[in-house]
Structure formats: structure tokens, C-alpha cells
Design an enzyme around this catalytic site. Structure first.
Site, short mmCIF file in Angstrom:
data_model
loop_
_atom_site.label_atom_id
_atom_site.label_comp_id
_atom_site.label_asym_id
_atom_site.label_seq_id
_atom_site.Cartn_x
_atom_site.Cartn_y
_atom_site.Cartn_z
N CYS A 1 34.02 70.30 74.90
CA CYS A 1 32.64 69.86 75.02
C CYS A 1 31.97 70.23 73.69
O CYS A 1 32.61 70.83 72.82
CB CYS A 1 31.98 70.58 76.19
SG CYS A 1 30.53 69.73 76.80
N ASN B 1 30.76 74.34 74.38
CA ASN B 1 31.71 75.24 75.04
C ASN B 1 30.99 76.40 75.71
O ASN B 1 31.35 77.56 75.56
CB ASN B 1 32.77 75.74 74.06
CG ASN B 1 33.88 76.56 74.74
OD1 ASN B 1 34.34 77.54 74.17
ND2 ASN B 1 34.30 76.18 75.92
N SER C 1 39.41 76.25 76.85
CA SER C 1 38.22 75.46 76.58
C SER C 1 37.77 75.73 75.15
O SER C 1 38.05 76.78 74.58
CB SER C 1 37.09 75.80 77.56
OG SER C 1 36.63 77.13 77.38
N CYS D 1 32.03 66.11 78.11
CA CYS D 1 30.66 65.71 77.83
C CYS D 1 30.68 64.49 76.91
O CYS D 1 31.64 64.29 76.17
CB CYS D 1 29.84 66.84 77.24
SG CYS D 1 30.29 67.38 75.59
N CYS E 1 37.83 63.89 67.05
CA CYS E 1 38.51 65.12 67.41
C CYS E 1 39.55 65.47 66.35
O CYS E 1 40.05 64.60 65.64
CB CYS E 1 39.22 64.98 68.75
SG CYS E 1 38.09 64.79 70.15
#
Length: 163
Positions: free
Chosen positions: A11, A14, A37, A87, A95
Site C-alpha cells: 500500500c 503501510n 507488508s 490500495c 512497482c
């Protein structure tokens, strides 16, 4: 030998959704799945209501901290098998290149940390996030991964994000 699948939830900050998902995956995955995460722009702390929600369901949060997704793109990072954006902002960002070419899907949901209102309203937003993420993770864990090919698994995990 049983394989352990590493799953990264990302996200932007985080601090809430991805942290809740990490805790749930580690609890529900029962050692077959290891949850992690991270965020593209980590806030530096995990939201207290995310930790409270997990703790209320007896899910350990020891060692939880907000971290950058760059930690998982390093050569010494755990091999990732699945990467989920939770999200919309992270889904639209470029990424890092994940070593090992993990399967990816977008499981977006509203940010509970952005909900305004009294304590009960804010806490309910975190519980709603927890419930939705738990259902999605349970659906993923019910997939017969050993008997599905990569394309079938990819199709299934993408479909889970719309449920």
C-alpha cells in the site's frame, strides 16, 4: 515437502490495510503462507487502530513496523510468490521488479485511516477492512494451488479482489 508461500501486501503508507493483511495471512496461513507488508511511501508507524483490531482478534503484532517496498526488491529479500496491492494509489504506481516473478493482483479497498468521525466510526472502518481482507485471504487459502497451473492461479487471485 510442504512449500511455504511468501505473500507481500503493499500500500502507499503501510500503516493500515497492508499491515492488517500481513497479520491475517500469518495467522490464517498456518505456516504454509508467510505474510509481509510494505509501502511505496511508508508512514513510519503502523496505525494504532490497525494494531488494536488485530489484537482484538488475538492476532500477534509483535515486530510490526511500517517499511518500504524496496526492502523486498533487494537480492537478499525473501522470494515472493504473491504480491497484492491493497490500495488504489499503490496499484497505479510503478512497482519495483520483484525477484522470482511473483503472481500479482489488486485487492483494493478504502483506507480506514482516512475515515473521519468519532472513535466508534473510525474503529468500525478498521473492523470492516479486517473482515473484507479476512474473506479474501480465506478464499485465496482455499485454492488448490498444487493442482492449478500458474495462469489459473493468476485468474483466481485477480477475481478475489473484486469480491
Amino acid at each position: 515437502m510442504d512449500k511455504t508461500y511468501n505473500v507481500l501486501f503493499i500500500c502507499t503508507g503501510n500503516s493500515a490495510r497492508s499491515a492488517i493483511a500481513e497479520g491475517l495471512m500469518n495467522e490464517l496461513g498456518q505456516g504454509r503462507f508467510k505474510g509481509f507488508s510494505a509501502g511505496s511511501h511508508p508512514k513510519g508507524i503502523v496505525h494504532p487502530l490497525a494494531l488494536k483490531t488485530l489484537a482484538a482478534c488475538r492476532i500477534p503484532t509483535d515486530g510490526f513496523h511500517s517499511k518500504s517496498w524496496e526492502e523486498f526488491a533487494r537480492p537478499d529479500a525473501p522470494e515472493l510468490h504473491f504480491v497484492f496491492t491493497v490500495c488504489d494509489q499503490a496499484a497505479g504506481e510503478v512497482c519495483p521488479v520483484w525477484p522470482g516473478q511473483p503472481m500479482t493482483a489488486h485487492w483494493g479497498m478504502p483506507d480506514p485511516a482516512a475515515v473521519e468521525g468519532d472513535d466508534a466510526v473510525r474503529e468500525r472502518a478498521f473492523v470492516d477492512t479486517f473482515i473484507t481482507m479476512k474473506r479474501r485471504i480465506q478464499l485465496m487459502l482455499s485454492l488448490p494451488l498444487a493442482s492449478l497451473d500458474r495462469m489459473a492461479i493468476q485468474k483466481e487471485i485477480k477475481g478475489i479482489g473484486s469480491r
